[in-house]
Write a protein that holds these residues in place. Structure first.
Motif, PDB file in Angstrom:
ATOM      1  N   GLU A 198      -2.389   3.090   2.788  1.00  0.00           N
ATOM      2  CA  GLU A 198      -1.969   1.704   4.497  1.00  0.00           C
ATOM      3  C   GLU A 198      -1.112   0.813   3.731  1.00  0.00           C
ATOM      4  O   GLU A 198      -0.671   0.169   4.743  1.00  0.00           O
ATOM      5  CB  GLU A 198      -3.627   1.556   5.080  1.00  0.00           C
ATOM      6  N   ALA A 199      -2.028   0.210   2.664  1.00  0.00           N
ATOM      7  CA  ALA A 199      -1.421  -0.551   1.892  1.00  0.00           C
ATOM      8  C   ALA A 199       0.419  -0.277   1.337  1.00  0.00           C
ATOM      9  O   ALA A 199       1.040  -1.432   1.491  1.00  0.00           O
ATOM     10  CB  ALA A 199      -1.702  -1.296   0.899  1.00  0.00           C
ATOM     11  N   LEU A 200       0.373   0.600   0.986  1.00  0.00           N
ATOM     12  CA  LEU A 200       1.871   0.990   0.786  1.00  0.00           C
ATOM     13  C   LEU A 200       2.600   0.907   2.177  1.00  0.00           C
ATOM     14  O   LEU A 200       3.635   0.999   1.732  1.00  0.00           O
ATOM     15  CB  LEU A 200       2.441   2.141   0.021  1.00  0.00           C
ATOM     16  N   GLN A 201       2.208   2.014   3.239  1.00  0.00           N
ATOM     17  CA  GLN A 201       3.950   1.366   4.419  1.00  0.00           C
ATOM     18  C   GLN A 201       3.257  -0.089   4.783  1.00  0.00           C
ATOM     19  O   GLN A 201       4.527  -0.639   5.486  1.00  0.00           O
ATOM     20  CB  GLN A 201       2.301   1.998   5.175  1.00  0.00           C
ATOM     21  N   ALA A 202       2.754  -0.893   4.269  1.00  0.00           N
ATOM     22  CA  ALA A 202       2.210  -2.491   4.531  1.00  0.00           C
ATOM     23  C   ALA A 202       4.164  -2.653   3.874  1.00  0.00           C
ATOM     24  O   ALA A 202       3.681  -4.686   3.827  1.00  0.00           O
ATOM     25  CB  ALA A 202       1.101  -2.453   4.582  1.00  0.00           C
ATOM     26  N   GLY A 203       4.232  -2.381   2.420  1.00  0.00           N
ATOM     27  CA  GLY A 203       5.293  -2.421   1.973  1.00  0.00           C
ATOM     28  C   GLY A 203       4.082  -3.413   0.624  1.00  0.00           C
ATOM     29  O   GLY A 203       4.944  -3.809  -0.295  1.00  0.00           O
ATOM     30  N   ALA A 204       3.237  -2.996   0.466  1.00  0.00           N
ATOM     31  CA  ALA A 204       2.627  -3.260  -1.285  1.00  0.00           C
ATOM     32  C   ALA A 204       3.018  -2.446  -2.266  1.00  0.00           C
ATOM     33  O   ALA A 204       3.154  -1.077  -2.226  1.00  0.00           O
ATOM     34  CB  ALA A 204       1.088  -3.194  -1.065  1.00  0.00           C
ATOM     35  N   ASP A 205       3.183  -2.871  -3.162  1.00  0.00           N
ATOM     36  CA  ASP A 205       4.158  -2.551  -4.311  1.00  0.00           C
ATOM     37  C   ASP A 205       2.833  -1.901  -5.603  1.00  0.00           C
ATOM     38  O   ASP A 205       2.633  -2.367  -6.204  1.00  0.00           O
ATOM     39  CB  ASP A 205       5.043  -3.418  -4.411  1.00  0.00           C
ATOM     40  N   VAL A 206       2.269  -0.613  -5.230  1.00  0.00           N
ATOM     41  CA  VAL A 206       1.057  -0.142  -5.780  1.00  0.00           C
ATOM     42  C   VAL A 206       2.326   0.928  -6.343  1.00  0.00           C
ATOM     43  O   VAL A 206       2.778   2.002  -5.863  1.00  0.00           O
ATOM     44  CB  VAL A 206      -0.037   0.555  -4.523  1.00  0.00           C
ATOM     45  N   ARG A 207       2.310   1.059  -7.589  1.00  0.00           N
ATOM     46  CA  ARG A 207       2.619   2.572  -8.057  1.00  0.00           C
ATOM     47  C   ARG A 207       1.116   3.438  -8.902  1.00  0.00           C
ATOM     48  O   ARG A 207       1.594   5.128  -9.333  1.00  0.00           O
ATOM     49  CB  ARG A 207       3.310   2.115  -9.233  1.00  0.00           C
ATOM     50  N   GLY A 208       0.423   3.439  -8.474  1.00  0.00           N
ATOM     51  CA  GLY A 208      -0.545   4.503  -9.550  1.00  0.00           C
ATOM     52  C   GLY A 208      -1.995   3.609  -8.898  1.00  0.00           C
ATOM     53  O   GLY A 208      -2.330   2.616  -8.669  1.00  0.00           O
ATOM     54  N   TYR A 209      -3.334   4.784  -9.521  1.00  0.00           N
ATOM     55  CA  TYR A 209      -4.258   5.485  -8.862  1.00  0.00           C
ATOM     56  C   TYR A 209      -4.892   6.459  -9.983  1.00  0.00           C
ATOM     57  O   TYR A 209      -5.059   7.306 -10.343  1.00  0.00           O
ATOM     58  CB  TYR A 209      -4.152   5.993  -8.187  1.00  0.00           C
ATOM     59  N   PHE A 210      -6.142   4.816 -10.172  1.00  0.00           N
ATOM     60  CA  PHE A 210      -7.181   5.735 -11.519  1.00  0.00           C
ATOM     61  C   PHE A 210      -8.577   5.757 -11.303  1.00  0.00           C
ATOM     62  O   PHE A 210      -9.031   4.874 -10.844  1.00  0.00           O
ATOM     63  CB  PHE A 210      -7.364   5.248 -12.788  1.00  0.00           C
ATOM     64  N   VAL A 211      -9.041   7.304 -10.842  1.00  0.00           N
ATOM     65  CA  VAL A 211     -10.493   6.630 -11.099  1.00  0.00           C
ATOM     66  C   VAL A 211     -11.430   6.412 -11.926  1.00  0.00           C
ATOM     67  O   VAL A 211     -11.576   6.916 -13.153  1.00  0.00           O
ATOM     68  CB  VAL A 211     -11.086   8.131 -10.325  1.00  0.00           C
ATOM     69  N   TRP A 212     -12.231   5.765 -11.471  1.00  0.00           N
ATOM     70  CA  TRP A 212     -13.229   5.319 -12.254  1.00  0.00           C
ATOM     71  C   TRP A 212     -15.055   6.011 -11.589  1.00  0.00           C
ATOM     72  O   TRP A 212     -15.234   6.489 -10.924  1.00  0.00           O
ATOM     73  CB  TRP A 212     -14.079   4.388 -12.403  1.00  0.00           C
ATOM     74  N   SER A 213     -15.084   7.769 -12.848  1.00  0.00           N
ATOM     75  CA  SER A 213     -14.744   7.572 -13.435  1.00  0.00           C
ATOM     76  C   SER A 213     -14.141   9.360 -14.728  1.00  0.00           C
ATOM     77  O   SER A 213     -14.738   9.810 -13.622  1.00  0.00           O
ATOM     78  CB  SER A 213     -15.283   6.685 -15.178  1.00  0.00           C
TER      79      SER A 213
END
Length: 444
Positions: A384-399
């Motif tokens: 949803e954040a990406l769809q709203a225009g946030a510039d997010v380029r990666g996601y890392f799970v902890w852990s």
């Protein structure tokens, strides 16, 4: 806004997992490693749940090939880890420990051979005890010691590592280590806390300068924990506590590093420790913003605490993880959107996950449906954040692995892989399979 069915994850989106040195490596007295402040704290009565320590942890120091094989099986594109400063510089400065550097050579080479990109974090809380004996982060000289350490690591691994983070969660280890006795070194003093904030910011700026000079093509960022802070009660005292905790928790480090100034209440208090030219040293160009996020924080006024604020309780009906932490995927979405607007840097979510008390069932499997639900909800909020225009380029799970969780010891389990701390047996959980399938589907 595009519909969910129409959404596609960006082709270059980075999917990964994160760990940290003291939480998984073990081997605390092997091959020349000297104590860190966390080794010291683990030997203080009553500071760590069950008297646990990181002495063995996940024995990653010896078992890293098995852990890298698990990463490859998971299908991640990137692995974020940290270097243990006291493993490579036992006294924190001066004589280099080649055996310590050799370990990270082996680890980095194994990660690359598995087709995974190494993301190296220079500092994840394990300050050499020898430097703490000299004042640690309350000593302005510590910023220079850190810069020398950063130079050593850059020269050794810069030929293979492109992604660099200066620090992990600045505000956690300074607030909990120098104002609230929840972390090493366990000081509760306002002056010490202010000095630590400023000297860590200086160290960050000097570290960025070192990396830019030695590795001009490197991609450099810093990792911040950020969560919305809400007052426990709708009253003036708790609202004031929440506003001040927000400055300490969310803004004390990214604001000076990226905007060139401290937030207003901290700025007034920290002014005596700021020298001419400091803010120019601290505010250096970065390539990305690392975000660690789990859920919202609730604050209450408490005049007995160093800064007159304390952690409050979430409402009784608040949604919670299996560990009992409040969960609000919408707050994660909003944080990503706000960060993108405030700091105008590409964002990588460098930690997100859920703790529980997972155990191996009679069939040998580890089922963790609450973690799967959390990851599904939070990756949905990320979408949803990406769809709203946030510039997010990666996601890392902890852990990647269950591990030593600081003051909570080995009670909480955050891993996608269960670790039997007696036998060191690794067992991928249901969430491991879920994340593997999710990454595969996201890549199309």
């Amino acid at each position: 806004m595009p519909t969910e069915a129409a959404f596609s994850w960006p082709r270059e989106f980075v999917w990964g997992v994160s760990t940290s040195s003291y939480q998984i490596e073990g081997a605390v007295a092997e091959d020349g490693r000297a104590p860190s402040i966390w080794d010291t704290r683990c030997r203080m009565a009553g500071k760590i749940a069950n008297g646990d320590s990181g002495d063995v942890a996940c024995d990653h120091y010896h078992r890293y090939p098995q852990d890298v094989a698990l990463m490859r099986e998971l299908g991640i594109g990137a692995y974020r880890f940290s270097v243990a400063w006291p493993r490579v510089l036992p006294r924190g400065r001066g004589q280099v420990n080649e055996k310590g550097l050799d370990f990270y050579d082996r680890l980095i080479d194994a990660v690359l051979a598995a087709g995974i990109e190494p993301w190296l974090c220079l500092y994840h809380w394990d300050l050499p005890q020898a430097l703490d004996d000299l004042g640690g982060w309350t000593n302005r000289d510590c910023a220079g010691w850190y810069a020398d350490y950063a130079a050593l690591i850059a020269r050794r691994f810069g030929d293979r590592v492109q992604r660099w983070a200066t620090f992990n969660e600045f505000s956690v280890f300074t607030l909990f280590g120098y104002a609230i006795d929840w972390s090493a070194p366990g000081v509760t003093d306002r002056d010490a806390h202010l000095r630590a904030i400023h000297h860590v910011n200086l160290a960050h700026g000097l570290g960025v300068g070192v990396l830019r000079d030695l590795l001009p093509q490197a991609s450099i960022g810093a990792i911040h924990n950020r969560q919305v802070v809400w007052p426990e009660q709708d009253c003036d005292a708790d609202r004031a506590a929440a506003a001040l905790l927000d400055e300490h928790w969310n803004r004390a480090f990214p604001d000076p590093q990226l905007l060139g100034h401290y937030p207003p209440q901290i700025a007034a208090a920290i002014e005596p420790y700021v020298r001419g030219g400091d803010m120019a040293t601290i505010c250096r160009r970065l390539d990305w913003f690392g975000l660690n996020h789990y859920g919202p924080i609730f604050a209450k006024a408490d005049p007995q605490c160093t800064w007159n604020f304390a952690w409050g309780e979430a409402p009784a009906d608040a949604p919670r993880s299996a560990l009992g932490w409040p969960t609000w995927p919408a707050a994660f979405r909003d944080e990503l959107i706000d960060l993108s607007r405030r700091y105008r840097l590409p964002i990588y979510v460098t930690e997100n996950g859920a703790g529980g008390s997972d155990s191996v069932g009679a069939d040998g499997a580890v089922d963790d449906p609450a973690r799967v639900a959390y990851l599904r909800d939070y990756t949905g909020a990320l979408r949803e954040a990406l769809q709203a225009g946030a510039d997010v380029r990666g996601y890392f799970v902890w852990s990647l692995l269950d591990n030593f969780e600081w003051g909570s010891g080995y009670g909480p389990r955050f891993g996608l892989v269960h670790v039997d701390y007696t036998t060191q047996q690794r067992t991928p959980k249901t969430s491991f399979g879920w994340y593997r399938a999710f990454i595969r589907d996201a890549r199309g």
